[in-house]
Each structure stands twice: as C-alpha cells, then as structure tokens.
Design an enzyme around this catalytic site. Structure first.
Site, PDB file in Angstrom:
ATOM      1  N   HIS A   1      46.116  46.713  51.705  1.00  0.00           N
ATOM      2  CA  HIS A   1      44.655  46.755  51.904  1.00  0.00           C
ATOM      3  C   HIS A   1      44.040  47.967  51.192  1.00  0.00           C
ATOM      4  O   HIS A   1      43.313  48.750  51.804  1.00  0.00           O
ATOM      5  CB  HIS A   1      44.317  46.767  53.407  1.00  0.00           C
ATOM      6  CG  HIS A   1      43.025  46.060  53.699  1.00  0.00           C
ATOM      7  ND1 HIS A   1      42.889  45.099  54.680  1.00  0.00           N
ATOM      8  CD2 HIS A   1      41.805  46.161  53.122  1.00  0.00           C
ATOM      9  CE1 HIS A   1      41.636  44.670  54.701  1.00  0.00           C
ATOM     10  NE2 HIS A   1      40.967  45.294  53.757  1.00  0.00           N
ATOM     11  N   GLN A   2      44.325  48.075  49.912  1.00  0.00           N
ATOM     12  CA  GLN A   2      43.818  49.210  49.140  1.00  0.00           C
ATOM     13  C   GLN A   2      42.791  48.800  48.098  1.00  0.00           C
ATOM     14  O   GLN A   2      42.353  49.635  47.298  1.00  0.00           O
ATOM     15  CB  GLN A   2      44.977  49.942  48.444  1.00  0.00           C
ATOM     16  CG  GLN A   2      45.629  49.145  47.313  1.00  0.00           C
ATOM     17  CD  GLN A   2      46.624  49.963  46.511  1.00  0.00           C
ATOM     18  OE1 GLN A   2      47.743  50.160  46.935  1.00  0.00           O
ATOM     19  NE2 GLN A   2      46.206  50.447  45.341  1.00  0.00           N
TER      20      GLN A   2
ATOM     21  N   ASP B   1      46.630  41.632  48.983  1.00  0.00           N
ATOM     22  CA  ASP B   1      46.244  42.974  49.435  1.00  0.00           C
ATOM     23  C   ASP B   1      45.991  42.947  50.938  1.00  0.00           C
ATOM     24  O   ASP B   1      45.697  43.976  51.536  1.00  0.00           O
ATOM     25  CB  ASP B   1      44.972  43.405  48.688  1.00  0.00           C
ATOM     26  CG  ASP B   1      44.561  44.835  49.019  1.00  0.00           C
ATOM     27  OD1 ASP B   1      45.414  45.730  48.850  1.00  0.00           O
ATOM     28  OD2 ASP B   1      43.419  45.047  49.457  1.00  0.00           O
TER      29      ASP B   1
ATOM     30  N   ARG C   1      40.999  38.280  53.240  1.00  0.00           N
ATOM     31  CA  ARG C   1      41.553  38.504  54.573  1.00  0.00           C
ATOM     32  C   ARG C   1      42.851  37.714  54.688  1.00  0.00           C
ATOM     33  O   ARG C   1      42.933  36.563  54.221  1.00  0.00           O
ATOM     34  CB  ARG C   1      40.582  38.056  55.676  1.00  0.00           C
ATOM     35  CG  ARG C   1      39.434  39.006  55.940  1.00  0.00           C
ATOM     36  CD  ARG C   1      39.882  40.326  56.551  1.00  0.00           C
ATOM     37  NE  ARG C   1      38.779  41.257  56.777  1.00  0.00           N
ATOM     38  CZ  ARG C   1      38.376  42.181  55.918  1.00  0.00           C
ATOM     39  NH1 ARG C   1      38.979  42.311  54.751  1.00  0.00           N
ATOM     40  NH2 ARG C   1      37.394  43.009  56.223  1.00  0.00           N
TER      41      ARG C   1
ATOM     42  N   GLU D   1      48.675  42.218  59.394  1.00  0.00           N
ATOM     43  CA  GLU D   1      48.691  43.551  58.786  1.00  0.00           C
ATOM     44  C   GLU D   1      48.390  44.678  59.762  1.00  0.00           C
ATOM     45  O   GLU D   1      48.767  45.829  59.536  1.00  0.00           O
ATOM     46  CB  GLU D   1      47.710  43.620  57.608  1.00  0.00           C
ATOM     47  CG  GLU D   1      46.243  43.574  58.011  1.00  0.00           C
ATOM     48  CD  GLU D   1      45.316  43.700  56.801  1.00  0.00           C
ATOM     49  OE1 GLU D   1      45.505  42.959  55.829  1.00  0.00           O
ATOM     50  OE2 GLU D   1      44.388  44.533  56.856  1.00  0.00           O
TER      51      GLU D   1
HETATM   52  P1  NAI Z   1      29.965  38.251  50.507  1.00  0.00           P
HETATM   53  O1  NAI Z   1      29.400  37.993  51.862  1.00  0.00           O
HETATM   54  O2  NAI Z   1      29.117  38.908  49.472  1.00  0.00           O
HETATM   55  O3  NAI Z   1      30.505  36.875  49.865  1.00  0.00           O
HETATM   56  C1  NAI Z   1      31.239  35.938  50.563  1.00  0.00           C
HETATM   57  C2  NAI Z   1      30.968  34.597  49.912  1.00  0.00           C
HETATM   58  O4  NAI Z   1      31.800  33.623  50.516  1.00  0.00           O
HETATM   59  C3  NAI Z   1      29.510  34.124  50.079  1.00  0.00           C
HETATM   60  O5  NAI Z   1      28.984  33.744  48.814  1.00  0.00           O
HETATM   61  C4  NAI Z   1      29.644  32.938  51.020  1.00  0.00           C
HETATM   62  O6  NAI Z   1      28.656  31.930  50.786  1.00  0.00           O
HETATM   63  C5  NAI Z   1      31.041  32.443  50.676  1.00  0.00           C
HETATM   64  N1  NAI Z   1      31.618  31.588  51.682  1.00  0.00           N
HETATM   65  C6  NAI Z   1      31.401  31.550  53.017  1.00  0.00           C
HETATM   66  N2  NAI Z   1      32.125  30.583  53.590  1.00  0.00           N
HETATM   67  C7  NAI Z   1      32.815  29.993  52.593  1.00  0.00           C
HETATM   68  C8  NAI Z   1      33.736  28.920  52.544  1.00  0.00           C
HETATM   69  N3  NAI Z   1      34.066  28.263  53.648  1.00  0.00           N
HETATM   70  N4  NAI Z   1      34.258  28.570  51.354  1.00  0.00           N
HETATM   71  C9  NAI Z   1      33.899  29.232  50.225  1.00  0.00           C
HETATM   72  N5  NAI Z   1      33.025  30.249  50.205  1.00  0.00           N
HETATM   73  C10 NAI Z   1      32.491  30.616  51.383  1.00  0.00           C
HETATM   74  O7  NAI Z   1      31.306  39.092  50.757  1.00  0.00           O
HETATM   75  P2  NAI Z   1      32.072  40.014  49.718  1.00  0.00           P
HETATM   76  O8  NAI Z   1      31.516  41.393  49.769  1.00  0.00           O
HETATM   77  O9  NAI Z   1      32.168  39.326  48.409  1.00  0.00           O
HETATM   78  O10 NAI Z   1      33.525  40.069  50.401  1.00  0.00           O
HETATM   79  C11 NAI Z   1      34.348  38.921  50.486  1.00  0.00           C
HETATM   80  C12 NAI Z   1      35.469  39.227  51.430  1.00  0.00           C
HETATM   81  O11 NAI Z   1      36.311  40.240  50.845  1.00  0.00           O
HETATM   82  C13 NAI Z   1      35.004  39.845  52.761  1.00  0.00           C
HETATM   83  O12 NAI Z   1      34.734  38.841  53.709  1.00  0.00           O
HETATM   84  C14 NAI Z   1      36.156  40.697  53.172  1.00  0.00           C
HETATM   85  O13 NAI Z   1      36.953  39.959  54.070  1.00  0.00           O
HETATM   86  C15 NAI Z   1      36.953  40.941  51.881  1.00  0.00           C
HETATM   87  N6  NAI Z   1      37.024  42.356  51.518  1.00  0.00           N
HETATM   88  C16 NAI Z   1      38.269  42.905  51.260  1.00  0.00           C
HETATM   89  C17 NAI Z   1      38.387  44.220  50.880  1.00  0.00           C
HETATM   90  C18 NAI Z   1      39.718  44.843  50.576  1.00  0.00           C
HETATM   91  O14 NAI Z   1      39.824  46.077  50.453  1.00  0.00           O
HETATM   92  N7  NAI Z   1      40.788  44.061  50.397  1.00  0.00           N
HETATM   93  C19 NAI Z   1      37.198  45.095  50.795  1.00  0.00           C
HETATM   94  C20 NAI Z   1      35.954  44.403  51.020  1.00  0.00           C
HETATM   95  C21 NAI Z   1      35.879  43.085  51.387  1.00  0.00           C
END
Ligand code: NAI
Length: 330
Positions: free
Chosen positions: A296-297, A259, A235, A264
């Site tokens: 954001h792709q 990304d 993000r 954005e």
């Molecule tokens: P997830 O929920 O599986 O993993 C997030 C991880 O971050 C968890 O292991 C959690 O414990 C950890 N976390 C929480 N607070 C933290 C902190 N303060 N410091 C370090 N780690 C911390 O989420 P996932 O599916 O891996 O997605 C991660 C992020 O990717 C999402 O929050 C979303 O914002 C972003 N995303 C971006 C996309 C894009 O197209 N650019 C698409 C999908 C997700």
C-alpha cells in the site's frame, strides 16, 4: 484548541502533519495503533479522530467515539469503505476525506508495477549485483500497441489511462459514468465483459463497495485473455485472492501486481520480518515469480503526503468554522 487524535500514525504522518499544523495550531495526538474497539478510548477528549485505510469505524466504534465527544471522522485517504456511514449519520458524526491527493502518484505506481513485472527489473537488479549478466528468464513484451483495460476512470484511473495512451496503447475503459475528456483522447468505453475479453493488461481503479467486491473472481478471470496482466492499486477486496492463485497456477493470469490485499490490515505498514506469517494466501501469492506485491505504497510520494496533510487539516478547520468540505455522505 481542538484536539485531533490520530490512529495508525507512522513517522512520516507525524512529520508532514506537524509541519502543516504550524499554520493551524491544533493539538495533535498521534498513536501508532489502529482504531479498534480496544483502542477507541485513546480518543478521549478529542473533537476529531484522524484515521487511515486499515482503521475500523464500524457502528460499535462510532457509538463509543460519539459517547466520548468526538464530532468528526477525518479520513486522511480517499477510500471510505472502512467507515459505517449510516452509523455515523445516526450518531450525528460527520465524515470528511481527502478526495484527491496526487492521483498521479497512484497511477504512476500502477505503471511501475506493470513495468517491473513485464521487464523484470527487480530480478535484473539482483542478478547483476551477483555478476550474473545472463538474460534468460527476463523476456518481456512491448507495452506499445497493447490493449489496456481501465476499470474506474475517476481521478486515478483517468491519470493511468493518459499514461497508457502516452505509451501508445489502445485504452478500453469501464465506469458508471464515461469521462468525455478521455473519450476525446481516444479512450473507448465498453462493457465490463468486452473489457475483460479484449485487454492484454487490466488495471483496477474503482472503489470497493457491495457491487465491486470480488469483481475479479474465477468467472471474470475466465473471461480474460490467457496470460493477461492484472494490476490492482485500488482495494484488496476487489480481487478474490484464492481465485487469482488458481488462475496464476493455470497460466490464465500471466502476472499480478498488487499494492493492496484483502487481508492487508494484519500485515501492511509493519515490519514483520522476524514473524511467522499466519496468512497462507499471501504466502502463496509471494511465492509466484510473476507476482509483485507492494504494501500500500502507491500514494507514498512527497507531493501526496503534503496534499493529504493540507487537505485533512483544512477539512478540520472548515468543520470547526461550521462549513463542511470534502464530506462523505451515505
Ligand atoms: P474516484 O472517486 O475519483 O474514482 C472512482 C471511479 O470509479 C469513479 O469514476 C466511479 O464512477 C467509478 N466507479 C464506481 N463504481 C464503479 C464500478 N462498479 N465499476 C467501475 N467503476 C466504478 O477515486 P480515485 O481517487 O480515482 O481512487 C480510486 C480508488 O483508488 C479509491 O477508491 C481507493 O480505494 C484507491 N486508492 C488507493 C491508493 C493506494 O495508495 N493504493 C491511494 C488512493 C486511492
């Protein structure tokens, strides 16, 4: 039949959701506008609103949605930082999301950003098309043997860490909870300070929340190795863009691949090629030869879009049957 109103709908959303809806038969109402105070009335008559990353769902909007009879906010994404969960709970509105839709898609895009910045294939492509076969300015480094810091090892961070292990990197990780499978594969969990100080490449995969907003700022950038490569597919709000610009100007930040971008929502997912961009920060970022921005792709693969449509309509189906799945709670 339950009606679902979609905001921020793009042609590919319509294509994948209509295909998936053949087996559900919901009434789908697509709007390309973002969910805002002045567009919320488009959800009139809907039981469900389906929103994406840049739609707003603050308390004022939730109040209006509830007054119109909307009962469920179905996020067709993983992140939910744009929804006021307390306001949703206060209005008895439930919130569901797609927790994982091809984490590999996002992890692989993070690697694409890294490899493009490193080996400058985007520049080589244009050069060769102009019959410029010189190599000056295209010098990269071996990723093999480098130390890679992964912040957040959930679905996506874990996939990214595995790819980097395959490249032959030393992988450091920081998360609130260590993933034992990654530890067994040789990933070293450290504190954030050590990860910042010891990594040649840093990739962000944690969610945006009050603890992580501007995690990358002048102070943390100053703790990193000079010339570090930073990748952010998570993000935009994780990075203080002005501090990143200063670090790029001084050479402290060697390359930046993003990304996502904090502002954005005014830019991404639109063709603004004939417009005058008012955002001077992104214009400055775009001017650096060692910054690569994609809009954001990272999620944008056939597999991910299929999964998003399946899970979202499945979430709605379950909700209508009285059993919530993939709910987001406070
Ligand atoms: P997830 O929920 O599986 O993993 C997030 C991880 O971050 C968890 O292991 C959690 O414990 C950890 N976390 C929480 N607070 C933290 C902190 N303060 N410091 C370090 N780690 C911390 O989420 P996932 O599916 O891996 O997605 C991660 C992020 O990717 C999402 O929050 C979303 O914002 C972003 N995303 C971006 C996309 C894009 O197209 N650019 C698409 C999908 C997700």
């Amino acid at each position: 039949m339950a009606k679902i109103t979609f905001f921020s709908a793009q042609p590919y959303d319509i294509q994948f959701f209509e295909q998936e809806n053949i087996q559900h038969g919901f009434e789908l109402d697509f709007f390309d506008v973002q969910l805002r105070s002045h567009t919320v009335q488009l959800a009139e008559g809907a039981t469900v609103v389906c929103i994406f990353v840049n739609d707003h769902c603050h308390s004022g909007i939730i109040e209006k949605l509830a007054a119109q009879g909307v009962q469920l906010i179905a996020l067709r994404c993983a992140g939910f930082n744009n929804v006021d969960l307390q306001a949703a709970a206060a209005h008895g509105m439930r919130v569901v999301r797609v927790p994982a839709y091809s984490p590999q898609a996002v992890a692989e895009h993070a690697v694409a950003l890294l490899m493009t910045l490193n080996r400058k294939t985007h520049k080589a492509y244009n050069r060769v098309r102009e019959q410029n076969f010189a190599l000056n300015g295209l010098l990269g480094f071996d990723v093999y043997g480098k130390t890679v810091g992964v912040v957040g090892t959930g679905n996506i961070g874990q996939a990214f860490a595995r790819i980097m292990l395959g490249f032959g990197c030393r992988v450091l990780a920081f998360d609130l909870v260590a993933n034992q499978e990654l530890t067994a594969l040789g990933v070293e969990y450290t504190d954030l300070g050590y990860l910042f100080a010891d990594s040649d490449i840093i990739s962000l995969h944690c969610p945006l929340n009050d603890h992580t907003r501007h995690l990358i700022n002048a102070d943390s950038l100053g703790q990193m190795k000079k010339g570090v490569v930073l990748i952010n597919t998570s993000r935009g709000g994780l990075v203080n863009s002005r501090d990143a610009i200063n670090a790029l100007k001084s050479g402290q930040l060697g390359a930046l691949g993003i990304d996502v971008y904090e502002q954005e929502e005014k830019l991404f997912f639109r063709d603004l090629s004939s417009n005058i961009i008012q955002d001077d920060v992104i214009q400055r970022l775009m001017s650096f030869p060692n910054v690569l921005i994609t809009a954001h792709q990272a999620f944008f693969t056939r597999e991910a879009l299929t999964q998003i449509a399946q899970t979202t309509l499945g979430n709605v189906q379950r909700f209508l049957e009285g059993q919530l799945h993939n709910e987001v709670r406070i």
